[in-house]
Design a protein around this motif. Sequence first.
Motif, PDB file in Angstrom:
ATOM      1  N   ASN A  25     -14.727  50.621   6.213  1.00 43.91           N
ATOM      2  CA  ASN A  25     -13.311  50.513   6.582  1.00 43.91           C
ATOM      3  C   ASN A  25     -12.502  51.673   6.017  1.00 43.91           C
ATOM      4  O   ASN A  25     -11.499  51.487   5.348  1.00 43.91           O
ATOM      5  N   ASP A  26     -12.946  52.888   6.256  1.00 42.77           N
ATOM      6  CA  ASP A  26     -12.280  54.135   5.853  1.00 42.77           C
ATOM      7  C   ASP A  26     -12.250  54.367   4.348  1.00 42.77           C
ATOM      8  O   ASP A  26     -11.564  55.260   3.878  1.00 42.77           O
ATOM      9  N   VAL A  84     -11.815  58.291   9.354  1.00 40.61           N
ATOM     10  CA  VAL A  84     -12.802  59.311   9.064  1.00 40.61           C
ATOM     11  C   VAL A  84     -13.076  60.063  10.354  1.00 40.61           C
ATOM     12  O   VAL A  84     -13.260  59.458  11.410  1.00 40.61           O
ATOM     13  N   SER A  85     -13.106  61.377  10.272  1.00 43.48           N
ATOM     14  CA  SER A  85     -13.349  62.181  11.454  1.00 43.48           C
ATOM     15  C   SER A  85     -14.833  62.142  11.812  1.00 43.48           C
ATOM     16  O   SER A  85     -15.676  62.633  11.067  1.00 43.48           O
ATOM     17  N   VAL A  86     -15.131  61.542  12.951  1.00 50.26           N
ATOM     18  CA  VAL A  86     -16.510  61.395  13.411  1.00 50.26           C
ATOM     19  C   VAL A  86     -16.561  61.761  14.885  1.00 50.26           C
ATOM     20  O   VAL A  86     -15.746  61.287  15.675  1.00 50.26           O
ATOM     21  N   VAL A 123     -18.547  40.334  12.414  1.00 47.10           N
ATOM     22  CA  VAL A 123     -19.020  41.435  13.255  1.00 47.10           C
ATOM     23  C   VAL A 123     -18.838  42.743  12.497  1.00 47.10           C
ATOM     24  O   VAL A 123     -17.819  42.978  11.860  1.00 47.10           O
ATOM     25  N   LEU A 124     -19.841  43.601  12.566  1.00 49.06           N
ATOM     26  CA  LEU A 124     -19.786  44.912  11.934  1.00 49.06           C
ATOM     27  C   LEU A 124     -20.104  45.956  12.994  1.00 49.06           C
ATOM     28  O   LEU A 124     -20.997  45.760  13.811  1.00 49.06           O
ATOM     29  N   VAL A 125     -19.338  47.040  12.997  1.00 43.01           N
ATOM     30  CA  VAL A 125     -19.620  48.126  13.936  1.00 43.01           C
ATOM     31  C   VAL A 125     -19.929  49.391  13.147  1.00 43.01           C
ATOM     32  O   VAL A 125     -19.383  49.628  12.078  1.00 43.01           O
ATOM     33  N   LEU A 126     -20.815  50.197  13.684  1.00 40.19           N
ATOM     34  CA  LEU A 126     -21.251  51.430  13.057  1.00 40.19           C
ATOM     35  C   LEU A 126     -20.692  52.600  13.843  1.00 40.19           C
ATOM     36  O   LEU A 126     -20.920  52.712  15.051  1.00 40.19           O
ATOM     37  N   ARG A 127     -19.931  53.465  13.160  1.00 41.32           N
ATOM     38  CA  ARG A 127     -19.391  54.690  13.751  1.00 41.32           C
ATOM     39  C   ARG A 127     -20.142  55.856  13.128  1.00 41.32           C
ATOM     40  O   ARG A 127     -19.789  56.329  12.065  1.00 41.32           O
ATOM     41  N   VAL A 138     -18.377  50.514   9.505  1.00 37.80           N
ATOM     42  CA  VAL A 138     -19.137  51.388   8.623  1.00 37.80           C
ATOM     43  C   VAL A 138     -19.193  52.740   9.317  1.00 37.80           C
ATOM     44  O   VAL A 138     -19.672  52.844  10.446  1.00 37.80           O
ATOM     45  N   GLY A 139     -18.658  53.755   8.648  1.00 41.21           N
ATOM     46  CA  GLY A 139     -18.649  55.105   9.204  1.00 41.21           C
ATOM     47  C   GLY A 139     -19.681  55.975   8.516  1.00 41.21           C
ATOM     48  O   GLY A 139     -19.923  55.841   7.316  1.00 41.21           O
TER      49      GLY A 139
END
Length: 148
Positions: free
Chosen positions: A74-75, A42-44, A98-102, A63-64
């Motif tokens: 995950n996209d 995903v473009s962020v 582990v979860l990361v936020l974009r 998570v985007g």
Amino acid sequence: MAFDGRSRGGSISQINVTPLVDVMLVLLVIFMVTAPIIQQGVSVELPKTRAAPLASQEDPLVVGLTKDGKVYLNDNPIALADLRAKLVAIAQAKPDRVLVLRADRNVPYGDVIGVIAAIKEAGINRLGMVTEPAPDGAPVRASGGGRS
């Protein structure tokens, strides 16, 4: 009559691998040309910071959150209401995941907090935030709709 291994008038039973090699080389070239073109994700536009990266032994969930308010796990696009239920199932299966936020740097603060609240309500306690490294010597400042 001596046996020399050849029979007169018989067929030679050998496999010609040249066409197979030609096809494989063409496929290799096609994959080499198209692989860089295919871009997943995903473009962020990520915020910049000087924070050190997190050390993790497994691939984290991502998570985007795009600037137009779309949420991705995950996209894969997912509704914010469905995100919590999906994360609850993941947290029950593996509580230390582990979860990361974009989140895009232009997303309103309230939207980011809403996603973080859904993550925390789901029972995910290990949350990281993805940023881009800031250039050396450049001041790190927030951007967006805030007042200065």
